[in-house]
Enzyme design. Structure first.
Site, short mmCIF file in Angstrom:
data_model
loop_
_atom_site.label_atom_id
_atom_site.label_comp_id
_atom_site.label_asym_id
_atom_site.label_seq_id
_atom_site.Cartn_x
_atom_site.Cartn_y
_atom_site.Cartn_z
N CYS A 1 0.85 -1.19 0.00
CA CYS A 1 0.00 0.00 0.00
C CYS A 1 0.89 1.24 0.00
CB CYS A 1 -0.94 0.09 1.20
SG CYS A 1 -2.06 -1.30 1.35
N ARG B 1 3.51 -0.06 -5.08
CA ARG B 1 3.35 -0.65 -3.75
C ARG B 1 2.03 -1.40 -3.61
NH1 ARG B 1 6.97 1.70 0.11
NH2 ARG B 1 5.73 0.74 1.72
N TRP C 1 -3.12 -2.51 -1.60
CA TRP C 1 -2.87 -3.94 -1.84
C TRP C 1 -3.65 -4.65 -0.75
CZ3 TRP C 1 -0.98 -8.37 0.42
CH2 TRP C 1 -0.60 -9.41 -0.44
N ASN D 1 -1.52 1.88 6.12
CA ASN D 1 -0.72 0.82 5.51
C ASN D 1 -0.29 -0.08 6.65
OD1 ASN D 1 1.18 -0.69 4.13
ND2 ASN D 1 2.71 0.94 4.09
N GLY D 2 -0.61 -1.38 6.57
CA GLY D 2 -0.25 -2.30 7.66
C GLY D 2 -1.42 -3.19 7.99
N GLU E 1 16.36 -17.97 -9.51
CA GLU E 1 15.99 -16.58 -9.79
C GLU E 1 15.32 -16.46 -11.17
OE1 GLU E 1 15.49 -13.91 -8.41
OE2 GLU E 1 15.71 -12.35 -9.93
N LYS F 1 11.57 -14.97 -11.81
CA LYS F 1 11.30 -13.83 -12.69
C LYS F 1 10.24 -14.22 -13.71
CE LYS F 1 12.68 -11.51 -11.06
NZ LYS F 1 13.26 -10.91 -9.91
N GLU G 1 6.63 -14.67 -12.06
CA GLU G 1 5.93 -13.51 -11.49
C GLU G 1 5.45 -12.52 -12.54
OE1 GLU G 1 8.19 -10.89 -8.89
OE2 GLU G 1 10.03 -11.44 -9.93
N HIS H 1 16.03 -36.94 -9.34
CA HIS H 1 15.37 -37.24 -8.08
C HIS H 1 13.91 -36.80 -8.09
CE1 HIS H 1 19.19 -38.40 -6.37
NE2 HIS H 1 19.71 -37.32 -6.94
N LYS I 1 5.33 -4.18 -4.61
CA LYS I 1 6.79 -4.08 -4.59
C LYS I 1 7.38 -4.30 -3.21
CE LYS I 1 10.76 -2.98 -6.43
NZ LYS I 1 11.35 -4.06 -7.24
C1 F6R Z 1 10.98 -10.66 -7.09
C2 F6R Z 1 10.76 -9.69 -6.06
C3 F6R Z 1 10.55 -10.15 -4.66
C4 F6R Z 1 11.48 -9.36 -3.72
C5 F6R Z 1 11.18 -9.71 -2.26
C6 F6R Z 1 12.11 -9.03 -1.29
O1 F6R Z 1 11.21 -10.08 -8.31
O2 F6R Z 1 10.75 -8.52 -6.31
O3 F6R Z 1 10.76 -11.51 -4.54
O4 F6R Z 1 12.80 -9.66 -4.04
O5 F6R Z 1 9.86 -9.33 -1.97
O6 F6R Z 1 12.00 -7.65 -1.37
P1 F6R Z 1 13.10 -6.71 -0.75
O7 F6R Z 1 14.36 -6.94 -1.49
O8 F6R Z 1 12.55 -5.34 -0.95
O9 F6R Z 1 13.23 -7.09 0.69
#
Ligand code: F6R
Length: 604
Positions: A2, A27, A74, A98-99, A480, A484, A487, A503, A599
């Site tokens: 949020c 956010r 969010w 927010n929270g 990773e 990517k 998501e 396995h 984010k």
């Molecule tokens: C993936 C992504 C998330 C963040 C995770 C940690 O692309 O963006 O997996 O990496 O939420 O976020 P931070 O780095 O802000 O603690």
């Protein structure tokens, strides 16, 4: 999660709020709203969907005034509806939050209001309103209410009865007060303040502030006065614009050469072959005493830590490492040896689980170092030391340039540690050299392979499943790469150590799958190819990303030509980022704001 904004000054609050919300949209983007105050009359406009929907609605609905609050949501409690969107209005109170208010059900039962929404926030608004009815000031009512609350909050509140005043408070969710000339701005992220002011007060947990256009007063929850000085905000407007790219994600992938220059600036010495990080602030003796490193993070930050741990073990002969997922670690009965140090890895510096781990680790008396991107964020403020990775604002929800910067910063730390632990000077110098050419090699790699990756993305975009496989330092890259892809493209993707194929996962391979192998030109090359052969023998469709010149049989091979050896996984990962981007584009997705995500994950 949020985004919160607030404004009091002499401009049209609506315009400032909407422009701030646009910057904070990453956010959360389920729904949005603003409330303003104009000559004692409040206006509230909310809408489901992105800020663009809210803007459309605002063209038809008056929302004037020089004071207001805004929110991009969010959802945590209650579905995505206009009624559940913020700001919430109860009696004489307008509130954005927010929270999570954990005890909202108890409070709801006690208050007996007719609640319009399903949210915990409306309950908080009602609680503040119940105290405000007693003719105390808004600040006092907020303080009384917050003392009853269990959970986390960053809030901004106003009442038509106290025009010209915004009350804000924080516990566990970021809240920044921008101090301008005859205006005061509120935001959950400093990026929303850029262009208005560079001076900001970062509210600490348990603080309340009363803000007018010309004054900000900070108090404890018990309303004792706290002396708070503004700090200078880093960054500039250009950094938070698309700079000619269609999406932030593409911009952030393509600018990695530049951002990595910033990460490395002043930290490597090509002449001496040594690395240096100033931030950890550890004495020589403390450096010598470190024998265990625990690396904590979530999602991409966790994978960055995993890759860095391989490098650390290579560079520092007597070091053990442990890489943990923050949401798990925070509840484990973990023990850390006294000679440990914890690296807390986070792009936003606000991730709730990572922050909780930091606090748990500190309780155990272990030194904590932040590997953080956002300057002034909560994690950066609470760690004992550490370093900013200087990747610049990362706006797109999927993390890309932060990963590269995080791994690099941790290698720098390892390189420095190695000096005190009898690390091989030749190896340290090799790493230093590769780091020094890495930014240019990233640039070349992305430019030279752009078209090929784009074509491949179109070819594979219709598949339903993907397996990403790698061995040794290519294993974290496989994890990773899968994250990517899933998501932003919504293709089901899993990352595996290629040695694990037999396995279990090999049973999955069929027409609906494709497999991405990252194969490095190193001593494990033949073993890495073994997995590839096994998949091909079962009819799997394979893409190989490699820095090797040797023959490799696969449906598609993307070969990079670079002198980089040790750090090749970082280079190859940038191509995985580009691949995920173009697959998502081919599938018509919103790449910067993928569904269900936000984010900065500031709730558990
Ligand atoms: C993936 C992504 C998330 C963040 C995770 C940690 O692309 O963006 O997996 O990496 O939420 O976020 P931070 O780095 O802000 O603690």
């Amino acid at each position: 999660m949020c985004g919160i904004v607030g404004y009091v000054g002499n401009k049209a609050a609506r315009d400032v709020l909407v422009s701030g919300l646009k910057r904070l949209e990453y956010r959360g983007y389920d729904s949005a709203g603003i409330a303003t105050l104009d000559s004692g009359e409040a206006h509230l406009v909310r809408s489901v969907g992105k800020i663009a929907e809210l803007s459309k609605k605002l063209t038809k609905t008056p929302c004037d005034g020089n004071l207001g609050i805004g929110h991009t949501r969010w959802a945590t409690h209650g579905g995505v509806t206009e009624t559940n969107a913020h700001p919430h209005h109860v009696g004489r109170i307008y509130l954005v939050h927010n929270g999570i208010i954990e005890n909202y059900k108890e409070l709801k039962a006690e208050l007996k209001n007719n609640f319009a929404s399903d949210t915990d926030t409306e309950v908080l608004a009602a609680l503040i309103n119940s105290y405000y009815k007693d003719k105390i000031s808004l600040k006092d009512a907020v303080s009384k209410a917050l003392k009853r609350v269990r959970g986390t909050y960053g809030i901004a509140v106003f009442s038509p009865d106290e025009p010209g005043t915004l009350i804000v408070a924080r516990l566990g969710s970021p809240l920044i007060i921008g101090v301008g000339k005859n205006e005061t701005l509120i935001a959950s992220d400093a990026s929303a303040l850029l262009g208005y002011t560079r001076e900001a007060i970062y509210l600490n947990d348990g603080e309340i502030a009363a803000c007018t256009a010309n004054n900000v007063e900070v108090f404890s929850l018990n309303l004792e006065h706290i002396d708070s000085q503004p700090e200078t905000i880093e960054g500039n407007i250009e950094q938070i614009q698309k700079g000619g790219y269609e999406h932030f994600l593409l911009k952030e992938i393509m600018e990695q050469s530049t951002t990595l220059h910033n990460t490395l600036s002043g930290r490597i010495n090509s002449k001496t072959g040594k690395m240096h990080l100033g931030g950890p602030n550890l004495t020589e003796e403390e450096m010598r005493n470190i024998h265990h490193v625990v690396i904590v993070g979530c999602g991409t930050a966790y994978y960055a830590g995993l890759l860095a741990s391989y490098y650390m073990e290579r560079l520092v002969p007597d070091l053990t490492t442990e890489v943990v997922v923050a949401s798990e670690y925070r509840y484990r009965s973990f023990h850390l040896p006294k000679d440990s140090v914890a690296l807390i890895v986070s792009q936003s510096g606000e991730t709730a689980d990572t922050l909780a781990c930091l606090r748990e680790i500190k309780k155990r008396g272990v030194k904590t170092l932040g590997i953080v991107n956002v300057v002034g964020s909560t994690i950066a403020r609470e760690v004992d030391g550490g370093t900013y990775v200087h990747a610049g604002p990362e706006i797109s929800v999927a993390s890309t340039k932060a990963f590269t910067a995080q791994v690099t910063a941790m290698i720098l730390f390892a390189g420095m540690l190695a000096e005190y632990h009898g690390g091989d000077p030749k190896l340290i110098a090799e790493f230093t050299h590769e780091l020094s050419i890495l930014p240019d090699e990233i640039e070349k790699t992305l430019q030279n392979n752009h078209d090929k990756i784009k074509t491949l993305a179109k070819k594979y975009a219709k598949h339903e499943h993907a397996l990403y496989l790698g061995r040794d330092t290519a294993f974290p890259i496989a994890l990773e790469g899968a994250l990517k892809l899933k998501e932003i493209s919504y293709i089901h993707a899993e990352g595996y150590a290629s040695g694990e194929l037999k396995h279990g996962p090999i049973a999955l391979i069929d027409d609906r799958f494709f497999e991405v192998f990252t194969i490095l030109d190193d001593w494990l090359f033949d073993k890495a190819c073994g997995g590839l052969h096994e998949v091909r023998a079962r009819g799997g469709k394979t893409i190989v990303l490699t820095n090797s010149k040797k023959d490799i049989e696969a449906d598609d091979v993307v070969r990079i030509d670079s002198p980089i050896k040790l750090l090749a996984p970082i280079l190859l990962n940038t191509l995985q980022q580009l691949f995920a981007y173009y697959v998502a584009i081919a599938r018509g997705n919103d790449v910067d704001q993928p569904r269900n995500l936000a984010k900065s994950v500031t709730v558990e």
